[in-house]
Design a protein around this motif. Structure first.
Motif, PDB file in Angstrom:
ATOM      1  N   ALA A  24       0.828  -1.212   0.000  1.00  0.00           N
ATOM      2  CA  ALA A  24       0.000   0.000   0.000  1.00  0.00           C
ATOM      3  C   ALA A  24       0.859   1.257   0.000  1.00  0.00           C
ATOM      4  N   GLY A  25       2.044   1.180   0.617  1.00  0.00           N
ATOM      5  CA  GLY A  25       2.940   2.325   0.654  1.00  0.00           C
ATOM      6  C   GLY A  25       2.583   3.345   1.706  1.00  0.00           C
ATOM      7  N   THR A  26       1.659   2.998   2.607  1.00  0.00           N
ATOM      8  CA  THR A  26       1.244   3.910   3.669  1.00  0.00           C
ATOM      9  C   THR A  26       0.548   3.117   4.760  1.00  0.00           C
ATOM     10  N   ILE A  27       0.570   3.681   5.971  1.00  0.00           N
ATOM     11  CA  ILE A  27      -0.193   3.065   7.060  1.00  0.00           C
ATOM     12  C   ILE A  27      -1.537   3.774   7.249  1.00  0.00           C
ATOM     13  N   ALA A  28      -1.785   4.786   6.428  1.00  0.00           N
ATOM     14  CA  ALA A  28      -3.057   5.518   6.496  1.00  0.00           C
ATOM     15  C   ALA A  28      -4.122   4.753   5.712  1.00  0.00           C
TER      16      ALA A  28
END
Length: 225
Positions: A24-28
């Motif tokens: 995903a490239g993010t934890i958001a």
């Protein structure tokens, strides 16, 4: 055994976290956190419950999915299943967040969460009914294994697999990925194939299994198959 439960649960959650958030490239990603919260919370609660009420079952469930005496076909099916299952999370993370190729409505994500919770409820009920529900296909002579025909097993012959199908369907819904559904039929087919081979093992060992299969006609889904 509780230490082993804690360690295996922690490692599994850490692995799932990486499989989701790295692609995903993010934890958001709130949906992913919801998913991890569900599987972590329910998994820990179930583990603690079975540690108290059926420690032998929990010990079996915590054992390796690849064991001595396990049929080669079961190892092959499980290997392919795990490979596809883990790969699905990479694709879901790419699709739902990095590429944003899918826009899943909130109601569909809610349905996915309900499917996952329903899956856990079914599997929990199955494990409570069948103390011999090990992760591998193997006759447990040392525990005096018998054929369980009550509870969910009076509805379908492999109710845990039926519950797993709900989980497989709910996961891409909750995580918001239409690409994730590509893996679902493949995984369901592997469960179906495993159920057929598993029944051959049970029928060879337990003469009463043929009568049980005649009485309970459906393997995975009532009125379907």
């Amino acid at each position: 055994m509780l230490i082993r439960l804690f360690l295996q649960t922690s490692v599994w959650l850490a692995g799932m976290t990486a499989l989701l958030f790295v692609p995903a490239g993010t934890i958001a990603w709130p949906e992913a956190w919801s998913f991890l919260g569900i599987i972590g919370g329910v998994g820990a609660a179930a583990g603690l419950w079975f540690a108290r009420h059926d420690p032998d079952l929990l010990r079996a469930r915590l054992s390796s999915p690849f064991q001595t005496g396990q049929p080669a076909w079961d190892k092959a099916i499980l290997s392919l299943f795990f490979a596809l299952y883990l790969a699905s999370f990479v694709v879901i993370g790419l699709d739902a967040v990095r590429w944003r190729a899918t826009v899943m409505p909130a109601w569909a994500e809610a349905v996915g969460a309900v499917c996952i919770l329903a899956s856990y409820a079914i599997i929990w009920r199955v494990l409570a009914e069948n103390s011999f529900a090990a992760p591998v296909v193997r006759i447990q002579e040392e525990r005096g294994q018998r054929i369980v025909m009550t509870g969910p097993y009076g509805v379908v012959r492999h109710p845990m697999y039926g519950g797993a199908i709900l989980f497989l369907l709910g996961t891409p819904l909750l995580l918001g990925s239409s690409y994730g559904f590509v893996f679902v039929p493949l995984l369901v087919i592997l469960l179906a194939v495993r159920s057929v081979f598993e029944e051959r093992v049970l029928a060879e060992r337990f003469p009463e299994y043929a009568a049980y299969a005649e009485k309970v006609r459906y393997r995975l889904v009532p009125f379907v198959w």
